[in-house]
Scaffold this active site. Structure first.
Site, PDB file in Angstrom:
ATOM      1  N   ALA A  13       5.776   5.651   9.741  1.00  0.00           N
ATOM      2  CA  ALA A  13       4.492   5.505   9.074  1.00  0.00           C
ATOM      3  C   ALA A  13       4.694   5.869   7.628  1.00  0.00           C
ATOM      4  O   ALA A  13       5.726   6.429   7.244  1.00  0.00           O
ATOM      5  CB  ALA A  13       3.465   6.423   9.719  1.00  0.00           C
ATOM      6  N   LYS A  14       3.673   5.533   6.852  1.00  0.00           N
ATOM      7  CA  LYS A  14       3.800   5.790   5.414  1.00  0.00           C
ATOM      8  C   LYS A  14       3.978   7.281   5.142  1.00  0.00           C
ATOM      9  O   LYS A  14       4.490   7.670   4.117  1.00  0.00           O
ATOM     10  CB  LYS A  14       2.587   5.228   4.684  1.00  0.00           C
ATOM     11  CG  LYS A  14       2.474   3.715   4.927  1.00  0.00           C
ATOM     12  CD  LYS A  14       2.148   2.895   3.724  1.00  0.00           C
ATOM     13  CE  LYS A  14       2.623   1.462   3.903  1.00  0.00           C
ATOM     14  NZ  LYS A  14       1.610   0.492   4.184  1.00  0.00           N
ATOM     15  N   ARG A  15       3.552   8.120   6.110  1.00  0.00           N
ATOM     16  CA  ARG A  15       3.670   9.572   5.882  1.00  0.00           C
ATOM     17  C   ARG A  15       5.120  10.051   5.906  1.00  0.00           C
ATOM     18  O   ARG A  15       5.435  11.110   5.385  1.00  0.00           O
ATOM     19  CB  ARG A  15       2.848  10.341   6.929  1.00  0.00           C
ATOM     20  CG  ARG A  15       3.330  10.116   8.324  1.00  0.00           C
ATOM     21  CD  ARG A  15       2.643  10.961   9.382  1.00  0.00           C
ATOM     22  NE  ARG A  15       3.216  10.607  10.665  1.00  0.00           N
ATOM     23  CZ  ARG A  15       2.779   9.633  11.451  1.00  0.00           C
ATOM     24  NH1 ARG A  15       1.728   8.940  11.098  1.00  0.00           N
ATOM     25  NH2 ARG A  15       3.383   9.355  12.579  1.00  0.00           N
ATOM     26  N   THR A  34       0.836  -1.208   0.000  1.00  0.00           N
ATOM     27  CA  THR A  34       0.000   0.000   0.000  1.00  0.00           C
ATOM     28  C   THR A  34       0.867   1.252   0.000  1.00  0.00           C
ATOM     29  O   THR A  34       0.358   2.359   0.124  1.00  0.00           O
ATOM     30  CB  THR A  34      -0.915   0.035   1.243  1.00  0.00           C
ATOM     31  OG1 THR A  34      -0.069  -0.073   2.399  1.00  0.00           O
ATOM     32  CG2 THR A  34      -1.911  -1.099   1.238  1.00  0.00           C
TER      33      THR A  34
END
Ligand code: GLU
Length: 290
Positions: A263-265, A13
């Site tokens: 995190a993906k951020r 993702t």
């Protein structure tokens, strides 16, 4: 070769970040130390969020890090019928039920409950309906084409397993978030009636993950402590399906400079960005402490 088999099971993702690298390297090195096998499994049941370009990036980034794995790589999205069969088995024993409720309806129902179940480690806990839905209503809703999720009924599981339900446990060779180690009592009911078949894709992380761990003969599940609570449910599913229970090694979560989880951020800490900034597999290992 020993009988040690572990896996790294990312969801495509987004791009892998330093936290993923830590997890993958931990599992890979454990397999190497044990003279065992290391598998890569792509957990891409979320068809809306998973993208082929992220899967390609995972493969490239892990290879760049120096990891090797067996082929073919199992991609969960190619196996939906297998997960459906597990649900059929559970449904035939009355262990799962159809839940037509929306998120909002569940929030309202929980809000009205005299004993507010509150938030569990995985978000809102749904303790299940006060009364099971009548057959007439269920049939009418199905006939109207209403979407539903399959939820695991903790009450039915308790009845089905009897005294075994309270004796469920798993072996923790690493460490849970509160220092849990050794034989840990599994308390799946603390997560409520979890979803095993999502409305959109018909399966869920808990179901696909435990099914595949059993199918692939995983002897050691090595993953972050953020999934420690999921293991309580996994131990229950393994008991219900008569699947072998792997041993678990939950590892601490790598934190960023501000002490937050990756995190993906955190774009700057993706393996891609670090590599472009001149980092090497060696400096990544050093950052991960491996
Ligand atoms: N696919 C899960 C994730 O990316 C990990 C599954 C697991 O290791 O059990 O968070």
């Amino acid at each position: 070769m020993s009988d040690f088999i572990t896996r790294f099971a990312p969801s495509p993702t987004g791009l892998l970040h330093l936290g993923h690298a830590f997890s993958a390297l931990t599992a890979y090195e454990a397999a190497r130390a044990a003279g065992g096998r290391f598998l890569l499994r792509i957990e891409d049941i979320d068809l809306a969020r998973c993208k082929p370009e992220f899967e390609a990036a995972i493969v490239e980034d892990l290879a760049w890090l120096g990891l090797g794995w067996e082929s073919p790589v199992r991609r969960q999205s190619a196996h939906f019928p297998e997960y459906a069969r597990v649900l059929e088995s559970l449904a035939s024993r009355g262990l799962v039920y159809r839940c037509f409720k929306t998120r909002r309806e569940i929030a309202e129902e929980i809000g009205r409950a005299p004993h507010h179940p509150g938030e569990g480690p995985e978000g809102v806990i749904y303790p299940g309906p006060a009364e099971p839905m009548s057959e007439e209503e269920e049939e009418a809703r199905l006939a109207a084409g209403e979407a539903f999720a399959w939820r695991l009924s903790m009450r039915a599981c308790r009845e089905h397993l009897g005294a075994r339900f309270d004796r469920l446990s798993f072996i923790e060779e690493g460490e849970g978030p509160e220092g849990e180690h050794g034989e840990v009592a599994a308390r799946p009911e603390t997560l409520g009636d979890v979803i095993l078949g999502r409305k959109d894709v018909g399966t869920s992380y808990h179901l696909a993950c435990t099914h595949d761990d059993a199918l692939q003969g995983i002897t050691h599940v090595i993953r972050g402590q953020d999934l420690f609570f999921a293991t309580h449910v996994h131990a229950l599913i393994q008991a219900l399906m008569d699947w072998p229970a792997p041993r678990y090694r939950h590892h601490r979560l790598l934190l960023d400079e501000e002490g937050r989880r990756f995190a993906k951020r955190d774009r700057s800490l993706t393996l891609r960005a670090l590599r472009e900034a001149g980092e090497t597999p060696q400096t990544i290992r050093a950052r991960a402490g491996i």
